[in-house]
Design an enzyme around this catalytic site. Structure first.
Site, PDB file in Angstrom:
ATOM      1  N   SER A 136     -35.033 -19.609 -33.145  1.00  0.00           N
ATOM      2  CA  SER A 136     -35.547 -19.416 -31.789  1.00  0.00           C
ATOM      3  C   SER A 136     -34.771 -20.253 -30.773  1.00  0.00           C
ATOM      4  CB  SER A 136     -37.023 -19.808 -31.744  1.00  0.00           C
ATOM      5  OG  SER A 136     -37.511 -19.879 -30.418  1.00  0.00           O
ATOM      6  N   TYR A 160     -33.994 -16.197 -25.218  1.00  0.00           N
ATOM      7  CA  TYR A 160     -34.735 -16.038 -23.969  1.00  0.00           C
ATOM      8  C   TYR A 160     -33.747 -16.098 -22.808  1.00  0.00           C
ATOM      9  CZ  TYR A 160     -39.226 -17.028 -26.299  1.00  0.00           C
ATOM     10  OH  TYR A 160     -40.340 -16.992 -27.100  1.00  0.00           O
ATOM     11  N   THR A 186     -35.234 -11.231 -26.327  1.00  0.00           N
ATOM     12  CA  THR A 186     -36.695 -11.161 -26.215  1.00  0.00           C
ATOM     13  C   THR A 186     -37.106 -10.869 -24.775  1.00  0.00           C
ATOM     14  OG1 THR A 186     -37.008 -12.618 -28.095  1.00  0.00           O
ATOM     15  CG2 THR A 186     -38.832 -12.436 -26.547  1.00  0.00           C
ATOM     16  N   LYS A 276     -36.412  -7.413 -28.629  1.00  0.00           N
ATOM     17  CA  LYS A 276     -37.680  -7.792 -29.256  1.00  0.00           C
ATOM     18  C   LYS A 276     -38.788  -7.864 -28.205  1.00  0.00           C
ATOM     19  CE  LYS A 276     -39.677 -11.334 -32.298  1.00  0.00           C
ATOM     20  NZ  LYS A 276     -40.813 -11.749 -31.465  1.00  0.00           N
ATOM     21  N   HIS A 300     -45.531 -10.308 -29.532  1.00  0.00           N
ATOM     22  CA  HIS A 300     -45.276 -11.751 -29.607  1.00  0.00           C
ATOM     23  C   HIS A 300     -46.365 -12.454 -30.409  1.00  0.00           C
ATOM     24  CE1 HIS A 300     -42.423 -14.620 -27.595  1.00  0.00           C
ATOM     25  NE2 HIS A 300     -43.259 -15.489 -28.129  1.00  0.00           N
TER      26      HIS A 300
END
Length: 412
Positions: A136, A160, A186, A276, A300
């Site tokens: 992540s 992100y 994402t 995603k 999520h």
């Protein structure tokens, strides 16, 4: 009347076997865990409430998560008889590469707070199991250290889009340089969801210390020992670490994220790109038209919009409409190997596990993650054998009926 005799030692030992003792308390705990729910119970006992609730909780009333899990329970399987599945091949191809099992480890933030081995345990276990591992943006281990922990396995990076775009661009370049083969862009986090458990627990980075925190953690000295005797907990990819989860996300994420950002990232990324957080058919079509390599149907983990669509419910329609154009993954709510089998039967190309992985991590570090994968693999194999399917390719929609509890009103 039964004929009786004095016990004969040799016959007794033919009927009974003494169990070999296991001296490791951790191994005894993990061996006793037969399901992911068992690992969750161990994790809850061994982890301070704030850290456990960050993993276990979801947004607001947690309806999105509850509905996602219920959707998997509301599955009816249809086994095919007289079709022997003596051996089962669980391997598949995901986004151009091999995977020994039809699931990957999902990206999770703050992972070393759950247990200090963190992403190193996850990446190492994934590599040993022959499945992909996803790091992540909010991970607590660097891109380069994850690569070192899983040098020959498949590493994915979840991105992100930050307010400071250069941070996102630099992370993209670093992941590419480290040999990560897939980027997960994402799109479901323009702002933070209302994660009320975290607010009530005062969960933040660094952790806030209050009397109730001390009392809750006092009976878990092993967690504090690990926390205080290992490197400082911080984001490996970000420099700002102060505040609650919501404050960190709102400060870092940009609600103006758009298709333009996707185009920029695609220009920087040399490998496969997956979007995603897709939650409706229209967006799936639009992304297929733009030629992305894949999408992940996800809300999520129920941690953003409460009452969001159930990804598993979306799957059949999305597969029918765009399954020929891109690969489709599913996450949110997976707690059993049968959940994974149901997704694959309905046309998913892969699935992802997040909480299940973290429950294992909290229960026993790297060994706990290994146990998570072992449990899911056992359940997948058993389910496929009972269905009469010898390979992932033999799973088909006829094997599964989705039993829906929430039936929408007819639209005008």
């Amino acid at each position: 009347m039964a004929q009786r005799q004095l016990p004969r030692p040799r016959e007794v030992f033919d009927l009974l076997r003494f169990k070999k003792p296991v001296w490791s308390a951790k191994q005894r705990r993990l061996d006793a865990a037969l399901t992911i729910h068992d690992l969750r119970r161990i994790a809850a006992r061994r982890t301070p409430r704030a850290a456990f609730d960050y993993t276990d909780g979801a947004a607001e009333n947690e309806l999105s998560l509850a509905r996602a899990r219920q959707a998997f329970e509301d599955v009816e399987f249809h086994p095919r008889v007289l079709r022997p599945a003596v051996s089962v091949d669980t391997s598949t191809t995901i986004l151009g590469g091999p995977s020994r099992l039809p699931f990957a480890i999902a990206p999770t933030g703050f992972t070393r707070l759950m247990q200090t081995e963190g992403e190193i345990a996850g990446a190492g276990a994934a590599g040993a199991a022959g499945i992909p591992f996803t790091l992540s943006t909010l991970g607590t281990t660097s891109i380069e250290d994850v690569k070192a922990a899983n040098p020959d396995g498949r590493n994915w990076f979840q991105l992100y889009v930050m307010r400071d775009r250069e941070i996102s661009y630099d992370l993209t370049r670093r992941a590419a340089a480290a040999g990560f083969d897939t980027l997960q862009f994402t799109v479901d986090t323009p702002v933070a969801g209302a994660r009320l458990r975290d607010r009530r627990n005062g969960f933040s980075i660094p952790p806030q210390i209050a009397l109730k925190t001390i009392l809750n953690a006092a009976v878990r000295p092993w967690w504090w020992y690990d926390f205080l005797t290992t490197p400082k907990l911080e984001f490996a990819s970000l420099s700002s670490t102060g505040g609650t989860v919501g404050e960190l996300l709102d400060a870092a994420m940009d609600p103006t994220i758009s298709y333009d950002d996707l185009d920029v990232i695609r220009g920087l990324w040399p490998g496969r790109i997956v979007v995603k957080g897709v939650q409706n058919l229209e967006d799936a079509r639009a992304l297929a038209d733009r030629g992305v390599d894949g999408i992940v149907l996800s809300n999520h983990g129920g941690r953003q919009l409460d009452r969001a669509p159930v990804p598993f419910h979306l799957l059949p329609d999305v597969v029918r409409e765009v399954g020929a154009d891109l690969e489709i993954g599913v996450d949110t709510g997976i707690m059993h190997g049968a959940d994974i089998v149901a997704c694959m039967a309905l046309g998913a190309d892969f699935t992802m596990i997040g909480r299940a992985y973290l429950y294992g991590l909290m229960a026993g570090g790297r060994q706990g993650v290994d146990r998570t994968i072992e449990i899911l693999e056992t359940e997948i194999v058993r389910t496929m054998k009972l269905l009469g399917a010898s390979s992932i390719a033999e799973l088909e929609p006829a094997h599964v009926t989705q039993l829906r509890r929430l039936v929408p009103f007819s639209r005008p």
